[in-house]
Design a protein around this motif. Structure first.
Motif, PDB file in Angstrom:
ATOM      1  N   LEU A  95     125.708 -47.706 -50.502  1.00 11.25           N
ATOM      2  CA  LEU A  95     124.589 -48.229 -49.708  1.00 11.25           C
ATOM      3  C   LEU A  95     124.426 -47.453 -48.404  1.00 11.25           C
ATOM      4  O   LEU A  95     123.303 -47.288 -47.909  1.00 11.25           O
ATOM      5  N   GLU A  97     124.929 -44.239 -48.038  1.00 12.18           N
ATOM      6  CA  GLU A  97     124.211 -43.011 -48.394  1.00 12.18           C
ATOM      7  C   GLU A  97     122.730 -43.286 -48.656  1.00 12.18           C
ATOM      8  O   GLU A  97     121.864 -42.495 -48.261  1.00 12.18           O
ATOM      9  N   ALA A  98     122.439 -44.404 -49.322  1.00 11.22           N
ATOM     10  CA  ALA A  98     121.044 -44.751 -49.606  1.00 11.22           C
ATOM     11  C   ALA A  98     120.260 -44.964 -48.310  1.00 11.22           C
ATOM     12  O   ALA A  98     119.125 -44.491 -48.164  1.00 11.22           O
TER      13      ALA A  98
END
Length: 204
Positions: A95, A97-98
């Motif tokens: 999450l 990285e997202a």
């Protein structure tokens, strides 16, 4: 019974170790919400005082206000930044990285909006000046110039958000070609009778 007790102990230990991270994440979310709300209000007030909405839309009723749009963008940029920090505290790298990808997208989005808004302002100004000039076909020329400038602005803005401008170029070529073909057919049909009369006179 001993195994069940060990499981409960392990769960309790894991929860106790996880609890500080959870509390830290909640604190980060609270701080992020507070800062994001304040920044959003400040940005909205700045844009409102600059009177950009009045300058761009004048007497027209806009679908949205620039002050609201920029307020939402800046607020959510802060929210996402702190949400990312909260997920990092909780140890959820996927999450993190997202959300990093979303944060990286926001500067390009702001740049694209500024380009389109500036293009719209220029297009409106040019259209008004051409219509005021009262030249032949001034309204038609004004509309053509308006949409041409809007097209240039959009084509310039698209790469800022990672979209290839060749797509909109292709659409424009198709529209221009269709318009040209339609005009040619209309002129051909309109001149059909005239050409027939001229030919009849010549070979009479």
């Amino acid at each position: 019974m001993v195994e069940f007790t060990e499981v409960l102990v392990n769960i309790s230990d894991s929860f106790i170790k996880f609890l500080p991270n959870l509390l830290g994440a909640l604190v980060l979310l609270g701080i992020g919400w507070l800062i994001g709300s304040v920044v959003g209000r400040i940005v909205k007030e700045i844009v409102r005082r600059l009177k950009l909405d009045d300058l761009l839309f004048k007497k027209k009723k806009p679908l949205f206000k620039l002050s609201d749009l920029f307020s939402i963008i800046f607020s959510w940029a802060i929210y996402i930044l702190f949400i990312q920090a909260a997920f990092e505290t909780l140890g959820i790298p996927a999450l993190v990285e997202a959300l990093s990808a979303i944060l990286a997208f926001i500067p390009g989005l702001i740049k694209a909006i500024i380009i389109v808004v500036a293009g719209y302002a220029i297009a409106e100004y040019v259209r008004e000046k051409i219509e005021e000039s009262k030249i032949m076909y001034c309204k038609l020329v004004a509309k053509i110039m308006f949409f041409l400038i809007i097209y240039i602005a959009v084509a310039t803005a698209l790469p800022s958000i990672g979209i290839d401008a060749s797509l909109i170029n292709m659409i424009l070529i198709i529209l221009v070609a269709s318009f040209g073909l339609g005009m040619a057919i209309a002129i051909g049909l309109g001149l059909k009778d005239t050409v027939a009369r001229l030919a009849k006179k010549k070979f009479k």
